[in-house]
Write a protein that holds these residues in place. Structure first.
Motif, mmCIF file in Angstrom:
data_model
loop_
_atom_site.group_PDB
_atom_site.id
_atom_site.type_symbol
_atom_site.label_atom_id
_atom_site.label_comp_id
_atom_site.label_asym_id
_atom_site.label_seq_id
_atom_site.Cartn_x
_atom_site.Cartn_y
_atom_site.Cartn_z
ATOM 1 N N THR A 61 -1.855 8.934 3.924
ATOM 2 C CA THR A 61 -0.761 9.702 3.311
ATOM 3 C C THR A 61 0.618 9.134 3.648
ATOM 4 O O THR A 61 1.627 9.770 3.377
ATOM 5 N N PRO A 77 -2.936 13.001 -0.429
ATOM 6 C CA PRO A 77 -1.855 12.762 -1.401
ATOM 7 C C PRO A 77 -1.725 13.910 -2.412
ATOM 8 O O PRO A 77 -0.623 14.190 -2.892
ATOM 9 N N LYS A 126 2.686 6.417 -6.809
ATOM 10 C CA LYS A 126 1.612 7.223 -7.389
ATOM 11 C C LYS A 126 1.885 8.714 -7.179
ATOM 12 O O LYS A 126 1.785 9.517 -8.117
ATOM 13 N N ARG A 142 1.520 3.950 -3.007
ATOM 14 C CA ARG A 142 1.216 5.373 -2.783
ATOM 15 C C ARG A 142 2.443 6.226 -3.080
ATOM 16 O O ARG A 142 2.337 7.289 -3.699
ATOM 17 N N SER A 143 3.608 5.739 -2.668
ATOM 18 C CA SER A 143 4.852 6.475 -2.972
ATOM 19 C C SER A 143 5.005 6.655 -4.477
ATOM 20 O O SER A 143 5.298 7.754 -4.962
ATOM 21 N N VAL A 203 3.855 7.249 3.132
ATOM 22 C CA VAL A 203 4.638 6.738 1.999
ATOM 23 C C VAL A 203 5.930 6.137 2.535
ATOM 24 O O VAL A 203 6.168 6.163 3.754
ATOM 25 N N GLU A 263 0.834 -1.211 0.000
ATOM 26 C CA GLU A 263 0.000 0.000 0.000
ATOM 27 C C GLU A 263 0.872 1.266 0.000
ATOM 28 O O GLU A 263 0.673 2.158 -0.830
#
Lengths: 234, 237
Positions: free
Chosen positions: A185, A100, A31, A28-29, A187, A24
């Motif tokens: 949020t 994000p 993206k 996210r990092s 990462v 996850e």
């Protein structure tokens, strides 16, 4: 040395066990950083190229400022974006703080001058090479910019990857505007900072190795897709 | 169709750091054929060509073509002494001016195949242009300048540092271009080449046009000591 071995072991287990949280925060990092790189390139590449071909008053000053902005302190950028996006700030109504999107905005501010400066340097050299030809062919400004961007695409790829490297490894600004909120949020870099703070160095190192692996993979995939090293091509 | 694109210089002056390196020049080039610009080093040959092509900023005077400048420049080509090739394949280099002018891919590809053969690079169309030899690069630059059928072609010592074979190939292309009524203005150091190709000559010295006349007259009857010395191969101060 023991910490490094433990870190490698932790990274290995996190990967082979398909740790859901790791995936996850890794995704996210990726993206956040890739979004920031795409947006920053859309701004910085034409800007850097245009600065190479266009002459105007204060051009040198603009270039000097752009180069100076490469060294923007991320925490200060984070603070400024925080103030702009906070409820009392001018963009508070958008409700972007601790999302994000706010992290992407902060990263765009940080990496745009870096990508623009590298682009400008590369395009300036190419423009010196092409100048007489493109002028003699009576090209428009836009045709010149397009030609330089196409023929200098390998240098632009390097600029984009430098931006990506800075973005994915950035922690100060995204910690301030993102807040390192679990499942929202967090990462890789903020997770590493958190685990280090908690004293779990092995996990922090493990996450660090995953981060390095991710950055290397993105670079390799980008080079492979753009065929920059194909024989006989540029 | 006669495609004469006249070039008219009126009081054209180029100064660098306060020193006049060309002019004032008053010159009209009309009609067809090949004009050789001759003169010793530093005479202003390259500057004159660049001024006539509109890529050198004038410090004074004017250059005109009897047409709006943009339209006139669109109908010109320029080949530089050191060939400039794009970091693309040979075919993409040839196609570049056509694509700029809005030609479709298929039309550009047909023209590239045709011109690739004419310039002797048909077998290497898909090779990177920067891997070509100096002579091949110059042929490519010439082909790229000719592919869009310019009315006026400027060449700045196109055969400098090329061997006899490459020079002959370039001269063949220039003769063909002249026959298809492209007006050619070429700077050269090579007097033998000027004798072979020129219909008229512009003799430059110290940034001034000393003589502009038919090639036969220039080579048969020099009118000044400088011309005579130049034709003899003496060093001019």
């Amino acid at each position: 040395m023991n910490d490094i071995t433990e870190g490698l072991r932790a990274a290995f287990w996190l990967l082979v066990s398909f740790d859901a949280e790791l995936w996850e925060i890794s995704l996210r990092s990726l993206k956040v950083s890739l979004s920031a790189v795409v947006i920053a390139c859309a701004i910085a590449v034409p800007l850097g190229t245009w600065l190479a071909v266009q002459r105007f008053a204060f051009r040198r000053t603009v270039i000097a400022v752009m180069n100076a902005l490469m060294g923007l302190p991320p925490v200060v950028v984070g603070l400024m974006v925080y103030i702009l996006l906070s409820r009392s700030g001018p963009f508070g109504v958008l409700g972007l703080l601790f999302t994000p999107t706010a992290m992407v905005i902060a990263q765009v501010v940080i990496i745009t001058p870096l990508i623009a400066s590298i682009t400008h340097q590369a395009m300036r050299e190419l423009w010196a090479e092409y100048h007489d030809l493109l002028i003699s062919l009576n090209t428009s400004k836009w045709q010149r910019v397009r030609t330089l961007m196409w023929d200098g695409r390998r240098a632009l790829l390097t600029a984009a990857l430098a931006g990506f490297g800075r973005a994915i490894g950035e922690v100060g600004a995204i910690m301030v505007v993102g807040g390192n909120i679990d499942h929202a949020t967090r990462v890789l870099t903020t997770a590493i900072a958190l685990e280090t703070g908690k004293g779990d160095f092995a996990l922090a190192l493990g996450l660090g190795f995953v981060l390095i692996g991710l950055a290397v993979c993105v670079s390799l995939v980008t080079h492979a897709l753009s065929q920059t090293e194909r024989r006989g091509r540029w | 169709m006669v495609r004469v694109l006249p070039v008219e210089l009126r009081g054209a002056v180029v100064r660098r750091r306060g020193r006049a390196i060309l002019g004032p020049v008053d010159l009209t080039l009309a009609g067809e054929g090949l004009t050789c610009v001759l003169g010793p080093n530093g005479a202003g040959k390259t500057t004159l060509l660049r001024v006539m092509h509109g890529i050198e900023r004038l410090s004074g005077g004017t250059v005109g073509y009897g047409l709006p400048e943009r339209e006139a420049l669109r109908r010109q080509g320029f080949v530089f002494q050191a060939p400039i090739v794009l970091r693309r394949t040979v075919a993409e280099n040839l196609a570049y001016p056509l694509r700029l002018a809005g030609a479709g891919r298929a039309d550009a590809a047909r023209a590239c195949a045709d011109w690739g053969g004419r310039i002797g690079l048909g077998a290497v169309l898909d090779q990177p242009a920067q891997r070509l030899s100096g002579g091949e690069k110059q042929m490519l630059a010439l082909g790229r300048a000719l592919i869009s059928g310019p009315d006026l072609l400027f060449l700045d010592e196109p055969c400098a540092s090329l061997d006899g074979r490459a020079t002959a190939a370039i001269e063949g292309l220039l003769r063909a271009a002249r026959e298809s009524r492209t007006r050619i203005i070429m700077a050269t150091h090579d007097l033998a080449q000027a004798r072979r190709l020129a219909d008229e000559v512009i003799f430059l010295r110290n940034g001034q046009v000393e003589r502009h006349c038919a090639a036969e007259a220039f080579f048969a009857a020099p009118q000044s000591a400088a011309e005579e010395a130049f034709l003899k191969g003496d060093i001019l101060q």
